[in-house]
Design a protein around this motif. Structure first.
Motif, mmCIF file in Angstrom:
data_model
loop_
_atom_site.group_PDB
_atom_site.id
_atom_site.type_symbol
_atom_site.label_atom_id
_atom_site.label_comp_id
_atom_site.label_asym_id
_atom_site.label_seq_id
_atom_site.Cartn_x
_atom_site.Cartn_y
_atom_site.Cartn_z
ATOM 1 N N ARG A 90 1.134 -0.941 0.026
ATOM 2 C CA ARG A 90 -0.572 0.241 -0.345
ATOM 3 C C ARG A 90 0.914 1.215 0.105
ATOM 4 O O ARG A 90 0.604 2.080 -0.890
ATOM 5 C CB ARG A 90 -0.570 -0.254 1.180
ATOM 6 C CG ARG A 90 -1.932 -0.505 0.856
ATOM 7 C CD ARG A 90 -3.363 -0.634 2.193
ATOM 8 N NE ARG A 90 -2.654 -1.171 3.356
ATOM 9 C CZ ARG A 90 -2.766 -1.962 3.936
ATOM 10 N NH1 ARG A 90 -3.553 -3.429 2.798
ATOM 11 N NH2 ARG A 90 -2.703 -2.831 5.044
ATOM 12 N N ALA A 91 1.724 1.224 0.835
ATOM 13 C CA ALA A 91 3.139 2.316 0.895
ATOM 14 C C ALA A 91 3.596 2.612 -0.325
ATOM 15 O O ALA A 91 4.008 3.980 -0.990
ATOM 16 C CB ALA A 91 3.719 2.611 1.947
ATOM 17 N N GLY A 92 3.764 1.746 -0.923
ATOM 18 C CA GLY A 92 4.366 1.813 -2.175
ATOM 19 C C GLY A 92 3.406 2.176 -3.438
ATOM 20 O O GLY A 92 4.151 3.011 -4.055
ATOM 21 N N PHE A 93 2.612 1.769 -3.780
ATOM 22 C CA PHE A 93 1.527 1.631 -4.660
ATOM 23 C C PHE A 93 1.116 3.689 -4.430
ATOM 24 O O PHE A 93 0.633 4.845 -5.229
ATOM 25 C CB PHE A 93 0.016 1.251 -4.140
ATOM 26 C CG PHE A 93 -1.153 1.604 -5.066
ATOM 27 C CD1 PHE A 93 -1.300 1.675 -6.369
ATOM 28 C CD2 PHE A 93 -2.139 2.664 -4.663
ATOM 29 C CE1 PHE A 93 -2.572 2.070 -7.154
ATOM 30 C CE2 PHE A 93 -3.335 3.415 -5.160
ATOM 31 C CZ PHE A 93 -3.212 3.280 -6.660
ATOM 32 N N ARG A 94 1.216 3.679 -3.283
ATOM 33 C CA ARG A 94 0.742 5.942 -2.554
ATOM 34 C C ARG A 94 2.210 6.479 -3.085
ATOM 35 O O ARG A 94 1.846 7.327 -3.471
ATOM 36 C CB ARG A 94 0.102 5.728 -0.716
ATOM 37 C CG ARG A 94 -0.869 5.095 -0.659
ATOM 38 C CD ARG A 94 -1.162 5.787 0.739
ATOM 39 N NE ARG A 94 -0.675 4.599 2.369
ATOM 40 C CZ ARG A 94 -1.011 4.083 2.332
ATOM 41 N NH1 ARG A 94 -1.610 3.529 2.156
ATOM 42 N NH2 ARG A 94 -0.130 3.552 3.156
ATOM 43 N N ARG A 100 2.714 10.068 -9.916
ATOM 44 C CA ARG A 100 2.113 10.248 -11.581
ATOM 45 C C ARG A 100 1.208 11.370 -11.421
ATOM 46 O O ARG A 100 1.321 11.335 -12.132
ATOM 47 C CB ARG A 100 1.896 9.154 -11.373
ATOM 48 C CG ARG A 100 0.567 9.309 -12.297
ATOM 49 C CD ARG A 100 -0.502 7.735 -12.793
ATOM 50 N NE ARG A 100 -0.728 7.828 -13.740
ATOM 51 C CZ ARG A 100 -2.453 7.752 -13.588
ATOM 52 N NH1 ARG A 100 -3.238 6.627 -13.088
ATOM 53 N NH2 ARG A 100 -3.119 7.375 -14.802
ATOM 54 N N GLU A 101 0.778 11.699 -9.615
ATOM 55 C CA GLU A 101 0.157 12.392 -9.929
ATOM 56 C C GLU A 101 1.118 13.992 -9.696
ATOM 57 O O GLU A 101 1.008 15.073 -10.462
ATOM 58 C CB GLU A 101 -0.787 13.050 -8.371
ATOM 59 C CG GLU A 101 -1.703 12.215 -8.695
ATOM 60 C CD GLU A 101 -2.715 12.085 -7.316
ATOM 61 O OE1 GLU A 101 -1.765 12.803 -6.145
ATOM 62 O OE2 GLU A 101 -3.426 11.864 -6.983
ATOM 63 N N GLU A 102 2.064 14.639 -9.241
ATOM 64 C CA GLU A 102 3.341 15.696 -9.922
ATOM 65 C C GLU A 102 3.719 15.149 -10.492
ATOM 66 O O GLU A 102 3.325 16.611 -12.010
ATOM 67 C CB GLU A 102 4.391 15.355 -8.861
ATOM 68 C CG GLU A 102 4.183 15.313 -7.378
ATOM 69 C CD GLU A 102 5.657 14.861 -6.903
ATOM 70 O OE1 GLU A 102 6.532 14.588 -7.447
ATOM 71 O OE2 GLU A 102 5.242 14.426 -5.392
#
Length: 108
Positions: A90-94, A100-102
């Motif tokens: 989960r931490a890696g996905f976040r 990606r958003e940046e």
């Protein structure tokens, strides 16, 4: 020149019953090894992986317990099992999502 006892001298120290018992154990061990070897198919007789390679042919490596595929074609991971492993995922996905958003400037 020998400094220690010879093999014949050591063997004569055993009585006939002990030698017979050792020979019996050696025979049983040889039979067990032979049976184990017979139970395993020879490497050339194992089923092949059969996965499609990049050149379109089938993989010729011997398959194993993972669905019959070789170690290179074992299939997708089944995912983390422990709570700590799932949290790392989960931490890696976040982290990936934030990067990606940046990169996209928040459009996506």
């Amino acid at each position: 020149m020998s400094t220690g006892p010879t093999l014949d001298a050591l063997a004569s120290d055993f009585d006939a019953a002990t030698r017979g018992d050792l020979a019996h154990k050696a025979r049983r061990l040889a039979q067990a090894v032979h049976a184990a070897e017979a139970a395993q198919p020879r490497r050339s007789e194992r089923p092949r992986c059969g996965a499609r390679t990049r050149n379109g042919e089938r993989c010729k490596a011997p398959g194993n317990g993972r669905g019959g595929r070789c170690r290179r074609h074992g299939g997708a991971s089944t995912g983390a099992r422990s709570p700590a492993g799932r949290e790392r995922q989960r931490a890696g996905f976040r982290n990936w999502l934030a990067r990606r958003e940046e990169k996209d400037g928040g459009h996506g």
